[in-house]
Scaffold this active site. Structure first.
Site, PDB file in Angstrom:
ATOM      1  N   GLY A   1       1.395  -2.680  -6.316  1.00  0.00           N
ATOM      2  CA  GLY A   1       1.332  -1.362  -5.684  1.00  0.00           C
ATOM      3  C   GLY A   1      -0.032  -0.734  -5.901  1.00  0.00           C
TER       4      GLY A   1
ATOM      5  CD  GLU B   1       8.110   3.254  -4.341  1.00  0.00           C
ATOM      6  OE1 GLU B   1       7.614   3.042  -3.223  1.00  0.00           O
ATOM      7  OE2 GLU B   1       7.492   3.087  -5.410  1.00  0.00           O
TER       8      GLU B   1
ATOM      9  CD1 TRP C   1      -2.127  -2.097   0.321  1.00  0.00           C
ATOM     10  CD2 TRP C   1      -2.951  -1.300   2.244  1.00  0.00           C
ATOM     11  NE1 TRP C   1      -3.181  -2.911   0.698  1.00  0.00           N
ATOM     12  CE2 TRP C   1      -3.700  -2.442   1.879  1.00  0.00           C
ATOM     13  CE3 TRP C   1      -3.302  -0.640   3.427  1.00  0.00           C
ATOM     14  CZ2 TRP C   1      -4.763  -2.930   2.644  1.00  0.00           C
ATOM     15  CZ3 TRP C   1      -4.360  -1.108   4.194  1.00  0.00           C
ATOM     16  CH2 TRP C   1      -5.082  -2.250   3.806  1.00  0.00           C
TER      17      TRP C   1
ATOM     18  CD  GLU D   1       8.333  -4.592  -6.823  1.00  0.00           C
ATOM     19  OE1 GLU D   1       7.118  -4.686  -6.972  1.00  0.00           O
ATOM     20  OE2 GLU D   1       8.873  -3.788  -6.048  1.00  0.00           O
TER      21      GLU D   1
HETATM   22  C1  PEP Z   1       5.552  -1.666  -6.174  1.00  0.00           C
HETATM   23  O1  PEP Z   1       5.783  -0.569  -5.742  1.00  0.00           O
HETATM   24  O2  PEP Z   1       6.006  -2.666  -5.579  1.00  0.00           O
HETATM   25  C2  PEP Z   1       4.759  -1.767  -7.385  1.00  0.00           C
HETATM   26  C3  PEP Z   1       4.898  -2.860  -8.088  1.00  0.00           C
HETATM   27  O3  PEP Z   1       3.954  -0.718  -7.722  1.00  0.00           O
HETATM   28  P1  PEP Z   1       2.906  -0.664  -8.941  1.00  0.00           P
HETATM   29  O4  PEP Z   1       2.125  -1.937  -8.936  1.00  0.00           O
HETATM   30  O5  PEP Z   1       2.059   0.541  -8.655  1.00  0.00           O
HETATM   31  O6  PEP Z   1       3.713  -0.511 -10.187  1.00  0.00           O
END
Ligand code: PEP
Length: 252
Positions: A234, A97, A10, A167
């Site tokens: 996310g 991040e 989240w 990711e």
């Molecule tokens: C995340 O931050 O782990 C992510 C995958 O974000 P999103 O799904 O918004 O790309």
């Protein structure tokens, strides 16, 4: 066969009451479904109240970060033991991040992993390349360095409580997901490197989630790849209906 694992990150979103409603929506939608593992990872201040919402249900609770010490003079930080105390089973470490905004290194992430596993948490370790790294053909080198550094001294035994999340940074929050083939290629490489680091059995067993703009309309094809074992979600985890559609795409 590896069970698919769908986790919602989240990030720094929701209020306490909105978080409770979101978690309740996920709990209701998941009901008694156990063919897929589901977790929600709310912001720290709401963990305790959301622990009450998911208690006794198949939905697990995760935190988004931790500090690699048990206690002490670390103002503003949260220990793995505190996360256990509040009802967490998982903690995300190494999210891009945190790597980018807070300059977290693989060595620091490694400390967090050992501290979290030592306290009894399961770890979701995020790795992934930037757009620049991909465009200059350094994806595998970056994944290799992140895996080797973050997993230093993590034995096959310890790795049983680690989930990986591939990711690609360029796909996070951008609406541009990796193609299923790009995800599969990266996951296969990561699994191969885990095999070299911790042995073939560990490589076969480890769950590797994909993260980066996973949405209801692309989840099934991404999750259909042989080495994609789940999703770290996310933006789409902030709407119960969207998240639940992704969960359903993970049911085998
Ligand atoms: C995340 O931050 O782990 C992510 C995958 O974000 P999103 O799904 O918004 O790309």
């Amino acid at each position: 066969m590896r069970k698919k694992f769908i986790a919602g990150n989240w990030k720094m979103n929701t209020s306490g009451i909105d978080g409770e409603l979101l978690a309740a929506g996920v709990v209701n939608g998941v009901a008694d479904e156990t063919r897929v593992t589901v977790a929600v990872c709310p912001p720290f201040p709401f963990l305790a109240r959301i622990a009450q919402v998911v208690k006794g249900t198949p939905v697990a609770l995760g935190a988004q970060n931790c500090y690699p010490k048990a206690n002490g003079a670390f103002t503003g930080e949260i220990s793995p033991g505190m996360l256990i105390d509040v009802g967490c089973q998982y903690v995300i470490v190494g999210h891009s991040e945190r790597r980018q905004i807070f300059k977290e290194s693989d060595a620091f992430i490694n400390q967090k992993i050992h501290a979290a596993l030592g306290a009894g948490l399961r770890v979701i370790l995020c790795i992934g390349e930037t757009l620049d790294e991909r465009q200059s053909n350094r994806t595998e080198a970056v994944l290799d360095a992140q895996l080797t550094g973050s997993l230093a001294n993590v034995t096959a035994e310890l790795l049983r409580n680690v989930v990986l999340a591939y990711e690609p940074v360029w796909a996070i929050g951008t609406g541009v997901n990796a193609t299923p083939q790009q995800a599969q290629d990266a996951h296969a490489f990561v699994r191969k490197r885990v095999g070299q680091l911790c042995g073939a059995a560990a490589a076969q067993a480890i769950v590797i989630q994909y993260g980066g703009s996973v949405k209801p309309d692309n989840a099934a094809t991404l999750l259909g790849q042989p080495d994609v074992d789940g999703a770290l979600v996310g933006g789409a985890s902030l709407k119960a209906d969207d998240f639940l559609e992704i969960v359903r795409a993970g049911i085998q």
